[in-house]
Design an enzyme around this catalytic site. Structure first.
Site, PDB file in Angstrom:
ATOM      1  N   GLY A 146       0.850  -1.181   0.000  1.00 25.52           N
ATOM      2  CA  GLY A 146       0.000   0.000   0.000  1.00 25.52           C
ATOM      3  C   GLY A 146       0.883   1.227   0.000  1.00 25.52           C
ATOM      4  O   GLY A 146       1.840   1.297  -0.767  1.00 25.52           O
ATOM      5  N   GLU A 147       0.608   2.131   0.879  1.00 24.57           N
ATOM      6  CA  GLU A 147       1.400   3.363   0.964  1.00 24.57           C
ATOM      7  C   GLU A 147       1.961   3.451   2.389  1.00 24.57           C
ATOM      8  O   GLU A 147       1.201   3.652   3.347  1.00 24.57           O
ATOM      9  CB  GLU A 147       0.486   4.544   0.624  1.00 24.57           C
ATOM     10  N   SER A 148       3.277   3.308   2.488  1.00 26.51           N
ATOM     11  CA  SER A 148       3.873   3.184   3.823  1.00 26.51           C
ATOM     12  C   SER A 148       3.708   4.449   4.671  1.00 26.51           C
ATOM     13  O   SER A 148       3.582   4.357   5.892  1.00 26.51           O
ATOM     14  CB  SER A 148       5.349   2.807   3.700  1.00 26.51           C
ATOM     15  N   CYS A 188       6.107  -5.223   0.249  1.00 30.32           N
ATOM     16  CA  CYS A 188       6.239  -3.872  -0.320  1.00 30.32           C
ATOM     17  C   CYS A 188       6.157  -2.777   0.764  1.00 30.32           C
ATOM     18  O   CYS A 188       7.118  -2.600   1.496  1.00 30.32           O
ATOM     19  CB  CYS A 188       5.223  -3.689  -1.437  1.00 30.32           C
ATOM     20  N   ARG A 194      12.818   3.667  -0.922  1.00 30.40           N
ATOM     21  CA  ARG A 194      11.409   3.734  -1.374  1.00 30.40           C
ATOM     22  C   ARG A 194      11.346   4.101  -2.842  1.00 30.40           C
ATOM     23  O   ARG A 194      12.167   4.849  -3.334  1.00 30.40           O
ATOM     24  CB  ARG A 194      10.650   4.833  -0.617  1.00 30.40           C
ATOM     25  N   ILE A 229       5.234  -3.100  -7.726  1.00 27.98           N
ATOM     26  CA  ILE A 229       4.405  -1.909  -7.950  1.00 27.98           C
ATOM     27  C   ILE A 229       4.985  -0.757  -7.134  1.00 27.98           C
ATOM     28  O   ILE A 229       4.920  -0.770  -5.899  1.00 27.98           O
ATOM     29  CB  ILE A 229       2.945  -2.169  -7.528  1.00 27.98           C
ATOM     30  N   ARG A 230       5.583   0.183  -7.807  1.00 26.91           N
ATOM     31  CA  ARG A 230       6.256   1.303  -7.121  1.00 26.91           C
ATOM     32  C   ARG A 230       7.040   0.770  -5.913  1.00 26.91           C
ATOM     33  O   ARG A 230       6.917   1.258  -4.789  1.00 26.91           O
ATOM     34  CB  ARG A 230       5.245   2.371  -6.686  1.00 26.91           C
ATOM     35  N   HIS A 262       4.862  -8.384  -4.553  1.00 32.92           N
ATOM     36  CA  HIS A 262       3.528  -8.733  -4.032  1.00 32.92           C
ATOM     37  C   HIS A 262       3.114 -10.160  -4.385  1.00 32.92           C
ATOM     38  O   HIS A 262       2.374 -10.352  -5.370  1.00 32.92           O
ATOM     39  CB  HIS A 262       2.476  -7.796  -4.653  1.00 32.92           C
ATOM     40  N   GLU A 298       0.897 -11.792  -3.023  1.00 34.54           N
ATOM     41  CA  GLU A 298      -0.562 -11.881  -2.812  1.00 34.54           C
ATOM     42  C   GLU A 298      -1.356 -11.529  -4.069  1.00 34.54           C
ATOM     43  O   GLU A 298      -2.550 -11.811  -4.141  1.00 34.54           O
ATOM     44  CB  GLU A 298      -0.978 -10.991  -1.632  1.00 34.54           C
TER      45      GLU A 298
HETATM   46  N1  GLN Z   1       5.666   2.992  -2.898  1.00 35.01           N
HETATM   47  C1  GLN Z   1       4.943   2.519  -1.757  1.00 35.01           C
HETATM   48  C2  GLN Z   1       5.508   3.100  -0.472  1.00 35.01           C
HETATM   49  O1  GLN Z   1       6.505   3.709  -0.485  1.00 35.01           O
HETATM   50  C3  GLN Z   1       4.945   1.005  -1.682  1.00 35.01           C
HETATM   51  C4  GLN Z   1       4.192   0.461  -2.867  1.00 35.01           C
HETATM   52  C5  GLN Z   1       3.510  -0.845  -2.625  1.00 35.01           C
HETATM   53  O2  GLN Z   1       3.260  -1.292  -1.497  1.00 35.01           O
HETATM   54  N2  GLN Z   1       3.119  -1.438  -3.725  1.00 35.01           N
HETATM   55  O3  GLN Z   1       4.935   2.931   0.551  1.00 35.01           O
END
Ligand code: GLN
Length: 184
Positions: A46-48, A78, A105, A132-133, A168, A170
């Protein structure tokens, strides 16, 4: 029983994967959820930055950190890897800091940094990996096992009870990494 942090991110995919393997799983959304009895923890992608803030605002930080430090098997993907990392190269923020590695990151770039790869995961074999990112790991301390390397960068590690990866599992159909986690 696995508790899956469910404040933000792809927790539903983790729960589906675990249930598909016969493991009971529930969402951790509030402090009261942490009083349930469980013996495994998942920190989803997700987004840390958002997750770090919500973990603190919802009063989850102390109990989660003590479960991780106390040896509860923990799978992090991630953003979850960033939550565990002791240091993030391009940010001052540290969440749990229980995993002695340095991460970078958005290491592949923000927009174009999503791709799939096929790679070896130590003790598991070849697995498909969805990035993913994603971050990657730029330094590991003694005692940390490198579980996978993708294009020369460390993308998965294990340290005691913590299994953390930049990609990921999952989101794909391959269940091998989850089976490995459930045997930890
Ligand atoms: N770029 C996200 C972060 O810095 C991590 C991306 C992800 O969990 N797919 O939190």
């Amino acid at each position: 029983m696995t508790g899956v942090l469910a404040v933000q991110g792809d927790f539903i995919e983790h729960i589906k994967m675990l249930e598909g393997l016969g493991e009971k799983a529930f969402e951790i959304r509030s402090e009261a959820d942490l009083d349930k009895s469980f013996d495994r923890l998942v920190l989803p992608g997700g987004e840390s930055t958002v997750q770090t803030r919500l973990i603190r605002d919802l009063g989850l930080f102390d109990k989660l950190k003590s479960k991780i430090s106390g040896g509860m098997p923990t799978l992090a993907t991630c953003a979850g890897l960033i939550l565990l990392a002791k240091k993030t190269e391009n940010s001052d923020s540290v969440c749990f800091g229980t995993l002695p590695v340095t991460v970078k990151r958005n290491a592949y770039g923000r927009q174009l940094g999503s791709f799939r790869a096929l790679g070896d995961f130590k003790g598991v074999g070849q697995v498909p990996m969805e990035f993913i990112r994603a971050p990657y790991i730029t330094a590991v301390s003694d005692g940390v096992s490198v579980m996978s390397v993708t294009d020369g960068n460390i993308t998965a590690v294990k340290y005691k009870n913590q299994l953390a990866m930049a990609f990921h599992p999952e989101l794909l159909c391959d269940t091998k990494i989850f089976e490995y986690f459930l045997n930890m």
